[in-house]
Design an enzyme around this catalytic site. Structure first.
Site, mmCIF file in Angstrom:
data_model
loop_
_atom_site.group_PDB
_atom_site.id
_atom_site.type_symbol
_atom_site.label_atom_id
_atom_site.label_comp_id
_atom_site.label_asym_id
_atom_site.label_seq_id
_atom_site.Cartn_x
_atom_site.Cartn_y
_atom_site.Cartn_z
ATOM 1 N N TYR A 111 3.087 21.451 6.405
ATOM 2 C CA TYR A 111 3.452 19.604 6.927
ATOM 3 C C TYR A 111 3.194 19.407 8.516
ATOM 4 O O TYR A 111 2.151 18.150 7.478
ATOM 5 C CB TYR A 111 5.138 19.213 7.728
ATOM 6 C CG TYR A 111 5.088 17.944 8.108
ATOM 7 C CD1 TYR A 111 5.454 16.697 7.044
ATOM 8 C CD2 TYR A 111 5.362 17.739 9.341
ATOM 9 C CE1 TYR A 111 5.093 15.367 7.408
ATOM 10 C CE2 TYR A 111 6.038 16.437 9.323
ATOM 11 C CZ TYR A 111 5.132 15.361 9.032
ATOM 12 O OH TYR A 111 6.185 13.420 9.030
ATOM 13 N N SER A 117 1.725 11.657 12.226
ATOM 14 C CA SER A 117 3.348 12.689 12.342
ATOM 15 C C SER A 117 2.226 13.093 14.465
ATOM 16 O O SER A 117 1.210 13.914 14.535
ATOM 17 C CB SER A 117 3.294 13.598 12.239
ATOM 18 O OG SER A 117 4.388 14.006 13.113
#
Ligand SMILES: NC(=O)c1ccc[n+]([C@@H]2O[C@H](COP(=O)([O-])OP(=O)(O)OC[C@H]3O[C@@H](n4cnc5c(N)ncnc54)[C@H](OP(=O)(O)O)[C@@H]3O)[C@@H](O)[C@H]2O)c1
Length: 241
Positions: free
Chosen positions: A142, A130
């Protein structure tokens, strides 16, 4: 790498980017093993792609999936992942573990187990990380899992030169991801892009042997600033989000 008639494993194939990529790879003639947790949604994608479906919770371990593989894959796409949004102190220890287990531990363990076959097949690995790998406030865990994935991919690329390794850094993509992470996407810019556009870019990356695919492409500027001037990146990120 050309995928026609090669066996490809796609994790996270029951939804979003993984499902779109499965359709794309099937269109390019790949033979597929698809995995996810939701049996119905996974079966629907498997039926559309002629794939073998393997239901498995990868946060709990990778053995169920490894045991179900019909042969060694030449292409492995690590797409399964979850997010978590909010201040770090408010994240429960169990949620931290879930993110680490699914987003990082599972792809590392799967790659470790499948690398000998990938070497023999002169195959290809895709890690769907990401743009958050650069560090996003309110998504610290994350971000850490995605940065870890990117670093792991960089090391495997050097260690296993017979295997192509592509890391994918998407920005916001219009999938159920945001609903599942517990906070909707609330920025007006950039607008989330479609999952099939990401799938298209990943397929191109596999074909060309790209090291890194940033989608949309203009976000690569952020990665360059992050690499060249991390303090400037942090200041800009605090200011503009
Ligand atoms: N959407 C975005 O804006 C965005 C941006 C950058 C990167 N990404 C990354 O792209 C990847 C795909 O996300 P997406 O947007 O397509 O989200 P998604 O639609 O929510 O898909 C996530 C996939 O991961 C699977 N998964 C979740 N928990 C699992 C578990 N414990 N065991 C096995 N599989 C599990 C889901 O399976 P079930 O549905 O069957 O549970 C689903 O197939 C993720 O790694 C995500 O971090 C997404």
């Amino acid at each position: 790498m050309r995928v026609a008639d090669r066996l490809a494993l796609v994790t996270g194939a029951s939804s979003g980017i993984g499902a779109a990529l499965a359709l794309r790879l099937a269109g390019d003639g790949a033979r597929l093993v698809l995995t996810g947790r939701d049996p119905e949604r996974l079966q629907q994608v498997a039926e559309r792609t002629g794939a073998k479906a393997v239901v498995a919770d990868l946060a709990a371990g990778v053995d169920t999936l490894l045991d179900a593989l019909p042969a060694r894959p030449a292409l492995v796409v690590h797409c399964a992942g979850v997010g978590a949004a909010g201040p770090l102190e408010e994240l429960s220890p169990a949620r931290v573990d879930e993110l680490l287990d699914l987003n990082l531990r599972a792809p590392v363990q799967l790659t470790r187990a499948l690398l000998p076959g990938l070497r023999a097949e002169r195959g290809h690995l895709v890690f769907v990380a990401s743009i958050a790998a650069l560090g996003v406030a309110g998504e610290a865990v994350y971000s850490a899992t995605k940065a870890g994935l990117r670093g792991f991919a960089d090391a495997v690329r050097i260690e296993a030169p017979e295997v192509g390794v592509t890391t994918v850094l998407p920005g916001a993509v219009d999938t159920p991801y945001f609903g599942r992470r517990g906070r909707a996407y609330d920025r007006r810019f950039p607008r989330p892009i479609r999952a099939d556009r990401v799938a298209e870019e990943i397929a191109r990356g596999i074909r060309r042997g790209s090291v890194e695919v940033v989608v949309p492409r203009w976000l690569a500027l952020g990665a360059k600033v992050h690499g060249a001037a991390p303090a400037l990146f942090a200041r800009a990120s605090r200011r503009f989000g």
